[in-house]
Design an enzyme around this catalytic site. Structure first.
Site, PDB file in Angstrom:
ATOM      1  N   CYS A  81       0.829  -1.204   0.000  1.00 19.41           N
ATOM      2  CA  CYS A  81       0.000   0.000   0.000  1.00 19.41           C
ATOM      3  C   CYS A  81       0.865   1.257   0.000  1.00 19.41           C
ATOM      4  O   CYS A  81       1.956   1.263   0.570  1.00 19.41           O
ATOM      5  CB  CYS A  81      -0.916   0.010   1.221  1.00 19.41           C
ATOM      6  SG  CYS A  81      -2.035  -1.389   1.271  1.00 19.41           S
ATOM      7  N   CYS A 162      -4.149  -0.066  -2.920  1.00 15.83           N
ATOM      8  CA  CYS A 162      -4.546   0.429  -1.602  1.00 15.83           C
ATOM      9  C   CYS A 162      -3.732   1.647  -1.175  1.00 15.83           C
ATOM     10  O   CYS A 162      -2.581   1.810  -1.582  1.00 15.83           O
ATOM     11  CB  CYS A 162      -4.411  -0.701  -0.584  1.00 15.83           C
ATOM     12  SG  CYS A 162      -2.848  -1.579  -0.676  1.00 15.83           S
TER      13      CYS A 162
END
Ligand code: N1C
Length: 258
Positions: A81, A162
């Site tokens: 992420c 993400c």
């Protein structure tokens, strides 16, 4: 004698083509695993077997994206992420950029993308061989063996996106956000606003000759995004003439706080 020699040479060549693809894939897989200690659970021989099953014995124009489902499920890799970098029409510069630093991860920096990057492969109906030449071209058909792979792999990469996500687009082409590109047609459509916080576009342009962040195609990109996502665009001037001078772009992007 001539006929026999030709037959031997020809069959040897065909044998080698699939054989060398196997060697390339297994050796890339092992190299990746050595360089990324976290992924030691992967079995490269199994990856090859699952990969082969997607297309061997099939018409090379009739391999749908879901043929690669098992491969994708065999090589599940946790997303990193806030580091994921998508791109369109900027392949060369993107990789020069990510090679030198650790702060971004493209699909080609994952095991799956690393193994397949730049390769060509296909099968043939009624044959158990793997071919690396004589395969159809990318635009010859919809269910193209290699195109289906990138469509499937890109879909999985985008679904996993993400945190703060980036995309490097080409400001020196007519439509930086090209509707037919994998980025526009597959990836953006799969971004999940529950997992992602923002999308930052780096628009790489050439001096005095580029699109700006106001480009209509980028407005289309913005419209496609879930309104919950924060969108921003940074125009990165590239001082080189024709070829993208990555050093200057890297210098500019590096000073930009992410
Ligand atoms: O069609 P594109 O670009 O928009 O696809 C790029 C987009 C990236 O964000 C990647 O995540 O889709 C993913 N991707 C690859 O990772 C990839 N590696 C190599 C898509 N295509 C990929 N390739 C090859 O580049 C592929 O064989 C195809 O020919 C090009 C697509 O590049 P593009 O049109 O510049």
């Amino acid at each position: 004698i001539l006929a026999i020699s030709l037959w031997v040479a020809f069959s040897h060549k065909q044998y080698n083509s699939g054989d060398s693809l196997k060697e390339t894939i297994i050796s890339r897989c092992q190299t990746f695993i050595q360089n990324n200690r976290t992924s030691s659970a992967y079995d490269c021989q199994k990856i090859w077997t699952v990969f082969e099953q997607a297309f061997v014995g099939k018409d090379p124009c009739n391999v749908p994206t879901d043929a690669y489902d098992s491969l994708i499920n065999t090589i599940i890799q946790d997303p990193i992420c806030n580091k994921m970098l998508f791109w369109s029409k900027t392949k060369h510069i993107v990789h020069e950029f990510t090679e030198k630093r650790n702060c971004f991860q493209t699909l080609e920096d994952t095991l799956l993308g690393y193994i397949m990057d730049g390769l060509t492969w296909c099968g043939k109906e009624g044959s158990n061989e793997t071919f690396t030449t004589g395969c159809p071209s990318w635009n010859d058909c919809v269910n193209h063996t290699v195109k289906s792979f990138w469509n499937r792999a890109s879909a999985a990469f985008a679904e996993a996106a993400c945190g703060d996500v980036s995309a490097m687009l080409n400001g020196s082409i007519a439509t930086p956000f090209t509707p037919t590109s994998i980025f526009a047609s597959i990836e953006v459509k799969r971004f999940n606003a529950d997992k992602m916080r923002s999308l930052t576009v780096f628009l790489v342009t050439q001096e005095n000759d580029g699109k700006s962040c106001d480009d209509p195609s980028l407005k289309n990109l913005q419209k496609e995004l879930d309104p919950k996502l924060k969108y921003s665009c940074v125009s990165v001037a590239n001082l080189a003439e024709q070829s993208l001078n990555s050093t200057s772009v890297i210098a500019e992007i590096s000073v930009f706080p992410l």
